[in-house]
Scaffold this active site. Sequence first.
Site, PDB file in Angstrom:
ATOM      1  N   THR A   1      44.078  20.956 -38.512  1.00  0.00           N
ATOM      2  CA  THR A   1      43.910  21.395 -39.891  1.00  0.00           C
ATOM      3  C   THR A   1      42.790  22.415 -40.082  1.00  0.00           C
ATOM      4  O   THR A   1      41.830  22.464 -39.293  1.00  0.00           O
ATOM      5  CB  THR A   1      43.610  20.167 -40.784  1.00  0.00           C
ATOM      6  OG1 THR A   1      43.305  20.582 -42.115  1.00  0.00           O
ATOM      7  CG2 THR A   1      42.420  19.387 -40.248  1.00  0.00           C
TER       8      THR A   1
ATOM      9  N   TYR B   1      38.010  13.357 -43.509  1.00  0.00           N
ATOM     10  CA  TYR B   1      39.281  13.840 -42.977  1.00  0.00           C
ATOM     11  C   TYR B   1      39.047  14.936 -41.945  1.00  0.00           C
ATOM     12  O   TYR B   1      39.553  14.891 -40.817  1.00  0.00           O
ATOM     13  CB  TYR B   1      40.164  14.355 -44.114  1.00  0.00           C
ATOM     14  CG  TYR B   1      41.389  15.114 -43.651  1.00  0.00           C
ATOM     15  CD1 TYR B   1      42.407  14.476 -42.947  1.00  0.00           C
ATOM     16  CD2 TYR B   1      41.529  16.480 -43.924  1.00  0.00           C
ATOM     17  CE1 TYR B   1      43.529  15.175 -42.519  1.00  0.00           C
ATOM     18  CE2 TYR B   1      42.647  17.181 -43.510  1.00  0.00           C
ATOM     19  CZ  TYR B   1      43.641  16.529 -42.808  1.00  0.00           C
ATOM     20  OH  TYR B   1      44.744  17.232 -42.390  1.00  0.00           O
TER      21      TYR B   1
END
Length: 288
Positions: free
Chosen positions: A103, A127
Site C-alpha cells: 500500500t 495499518y
Amino acid sequence: MTNVLITGSNGQLGSELKALASHYAQYNFIFTDVYDLDICNHEAVADFITENQIQVIINCAAYTAVDKAETQEDIANAINHLAVKNFAQLAKVHGITLIHVSTDYVFDGTNHKPYIETDTPNPQSVYGRTKLAGEQAIQHINPANTLIIRTSWVYSSFGNNFVKTMLRLGKERDALSVVADQVGTPTYAADLAQAILTILPNINNEAVKILHYSNKGVCSWYDFAKTIFALENMVVKVTPIESSQYPTPAKRPFYSVLNNKAIIETYGLKIPYWRDSLLDCLVKIRTF
C-alpha cells in the site's frame, strides 16, 4: 498446469482476479478466504500449500480497516505482517513464486513528487506500519521470484469502497463534503488484477523486487467524488473540506501518488488513466 493460490479472494482484488480466471487456462486457481484458509494459522497454511502443490501465491488478503487498526493492532499485525512472513518462508522453502500486494500508506505523504520504490517509508498509522512490517519480513527472508506491489486508493464493482459509498450517499443526499487536501491516484482493482496476471509468467528475479502500480493521473478525494457524480449524471453539491474538518482515528497521507515507471518498463504494461477506468467500473456497477 500451474497451481495458483489466491488469498483474500472475496475482497476487491481477489474478486477481480476471480472474474479473469477463465481467460487463463494455463493456471489452476485456488481461491481462498478466511473461511477456507485462515492465513494466521501458519501450520494450516503450510499443510494447505503442500497438499495442493502450490507453485504461486498471490496474497490479496489484508487487514484494511485503517481506522479500526488503531485499536486492533494485534489483529492487523497478524494478518499484514506475521502471515506475510510465513508466506515468504514457505515460498523460499518450496520455491514458490510470491506476489504480495502492499500500500501507499507505507509512506508519510510529505513528498511533492510521485513516490518511487526506493523512497524511504515512514508510515503514520498502524495499518501502514503493519503493511511495512510485512514488506520488510519478505525482504529479510528474500525468496526468489517474489514481487511486492504497492498500490493506492483501490476500488471495484465488488465489495465496499469509495465509489460505492459516493453512489449511495449521492442518492440519499443533495450535498456532501469531501476532503480535498489528500492527493493520490484511484486504482481500479480490475486493472491491477489484469496487470498481475500479465506479469505472472514473466517473473524471474533472484531477489525480492518492489514495484508500484496505480492508474495514471492524479486527483484529490474531492475531485474523485465530483467525477463519479458527473459520470453518473447525478446532481449532488460537493463541497471541498480540509482533513482537519473530517478527523479520523488514523492519519492519512496528504500526498501518496505512486510512480509507475519501473513496472511499465520492466513488464511493458499499458496503464489506463484513472478517469477512463472509473467509467468502466461505473458501467459494470450499473449492470448489477
